[in-house]
Design an enzyme around this catalytic site. Sequence first.
Site, PDB file in Angstrom:
ATOM      1  CE  LYS A 212     -10.564  13.697 -17.417  1.00  0.00           C
ATOM      2  NZ  LYS A 212     -11.121  14.616 -16.466  1.00  0.00           N
TER       3      LYS A 212
ATOM      4  CG  ASP B 132      -9.761  19.871 -10.691  1.00  0.00           C
ATOM      5  OD1 ASP B 132      -8.807  19.724 -11.472  1.00  0.00           O
ATOM      6  OD2 ASP B 132     -10.764  19.137 -10.687  1.00  0.00           O
TER       7      ASP B 132
ATOM      8  CE1 TYR C 234     -15.189  15.964 -14.184  1.00  0.00           C
ATOM      9  CE2 TYR C 234     -14.637  15.119 -11.997  1.00  0.00           C
ATOM     10  CZ  TYR C 234     -14.892  14.893 -13.337  1.00  0.00           C
ATOM     11  OH  TYR C 234     -14.841  13.620 -13.826  1.00  0.00           O
TER      12      TYR C 234
ATOM     13  NE  ARG D 299      -2.780  -0.130   3.315  1.00  0.00           N
ATOM     14  CZ  ARG D 299      -2.925  -1.148   4.174  1.00  0.00           C
ATOM     15  NH1 ARG D 299      -3.610  -2.198   3.834  1.00  0.00           N
ATOM     16  NH2 ARG D 299      -2.388  -1.087   5.369  1.00  0.00           N
TER      17      ARG D 299
HETATM   18  C1  LIG Z   1     -11.927  14.368 -15.374  1.00  0.00           C
HETATM   19  C2  LIG Z   1     -11.736  15.395 -14.341  1.00  0.00           C
HETATM   20  C3  LIG Z   1     -11.542  15.021 -13.009  1.00  0.00           C
HETATM   21  C4  LIG Z   1     -11.681  13.608 -12.513  1.00  0.00           C
HETATM   22  O1  LIG Z   1     -10.811  12.688 -13.016  1.00  0.00           O
HETATM   23  P1  LIG Z   1     -11.184  11.154 -13.061  1.00  0.00           P
HETATM   24  O2  LIG Z   1      -9.866  10.477 -13.154  1.00  0.00           O
HETATM   25  O3  LIG Z   1     -12.062  10.973 -14.254  1.00  0.00           O
HETATM   26  O4  LIG Z   1     -11.907  10.804 -11.785  1.00  0.00           O
HETATM   27  C5  LIG Z   1     -11.315  16.014 -12.091  1.00  0.00           C
HETATM   28  N1  LIG Z   1     -11.289  17.311 -12.452  1.00  0.00           N
HETATM   29  C6  LIG Z   1     -11.466  17.701 -13.713  1.00  0.00           C
HETATM   30  C7  LIG Z   1     -11.406  19.158 -14.038  1.00  0.00           C
HETATM   31  C8  LIG Z   1     -11.712  16.761 -14.699  1.00  0.00           C
HETATM   32  O5  LIG Z   1     -11.949  17.174 -15.946  1.00  0.00           O
END
Ligand SMILES: *Cc1c(COP(=O)(O)O)cnc(C)c1O
Length: 402
Positions: free
Chosen positions: A213, A188, A116, A62
């Site tokens: 992403k 974020d 988001y 972990r």
């Molecule tokens: C896609 C996204 C996330 C979340 O990512 P996941 O890996 O799909 O959970 C968080 N913030 C933003 C701005 C996103 O576009």
Amino acid sequence: MSKTRDDHRSATRAVLAGRREEWTSRVVNTPIWRGSTHLYASEEERQESLKYNEDGHFHYGRRGAPTQWSLAEALTQLEPGADGTMLYPSGTAALAGAMMSVLEPGDVLLVQDNVYEPTRSIASGLLKRWGVEARFFDPADHDAYAAAFDDRTTAVMLETPGSLTMEVPDIPHLSAIAREKGACTLVDNTWATGLGFAALEHGCDISITALTKHAGGHSDVMMGAASAGKKHYAKLRHTAQSLGQCVSPDDTALVSRGLRTMPLRLQQTSTSALKVAQWLQQRSEVAHVLCPMLEGSPGHELWQRDFTGGCGLFSFVLSGQTEAQRSAFVNHLELFGIGYSWGGFESLALPFDAARIRSASAWPLPGWREEDRLGIRLAIGLEDADDLIADLDRAFAAIKHS
Ligand SMILES: *Cc1c(COP(=O)(O)O)cnc(C)c1O
């Protein structure tokens, strides 16, 4: 190999970062270390190891192995001002983990209104059950934001630019007010990453990115990260360990591989996105283009002031068309897939209804016509921008008389 130096630029860092010789054994990218159990040479060594809970020491699966330590260190070196990075099984897990690491029952969390959607759900669902009160604020209304703080407010959740509608908040201003009021700031930073927006240097305490992403970059892996200075990194780590958060070495190796080409992909998709955005700006079917990199777009001045890069993701708003026309438009696109996520090599289109996911700010934006409200988000991939423009052109022609 391979510590990055302070004077290295970001593309060089992305190539070098995290590739310590003791982790790579001199292959170029960090190998996949699978393992749950680490064997100790003796009971004395196991006893000794209990004294440490630090990155870079084998303990148990972990807490990771060189594959994960390498990626975490690389991300820390790409986020100016960070001392450490936690990895999570998705971007959403990173958001939840980061918020839970700075909140306790009874606290108030201020949440930017255009975050988001899952961030909104965590704040008004999971965290509510946990005894935290979420208050949503309009990022453009600085007075209302300042007035929303009280003595229970311990954290602010920001995102730049806001999801779908792409407004750029004034993060130095918002985070400075939070600091004055004794609250910490989470952001974020998935859109620009640490390469395009130095979140911690602009006043934030924790920078969160969905590695799904840009870092992954190929639409085949899910992962998230949260980076912070010493004090907040310790909180992130403690909470992630309590929740049992860990990531697989196979997924980590995919993200590490993607990370090396991330600066190049960001640059290319930004250039193509700007070209497509400029083309859309001239179209009579389009009322507004929401692209921070585009002159005349909401938030462009703040983007120019605070960012050193962009990415391929932006939105536009149709000029009075119906929902049926919007669906037909998206259905006629051949190069753009219809789907969630972004940051991969392929282009995507996603219709969205912003009014449904905001409660403290107006949609349509102030000053717009009421009928200009239906949005489409485009994720521009690595196809030739002129082919993408031709595809959009064909789809507009196809819905003209529908
Ligand atoms: C896609 C996204 C996330 C979340 O990512 P996941 O890996 O799909 O959970 C968080 N913030 C933003 C701005 C996103 O576009």
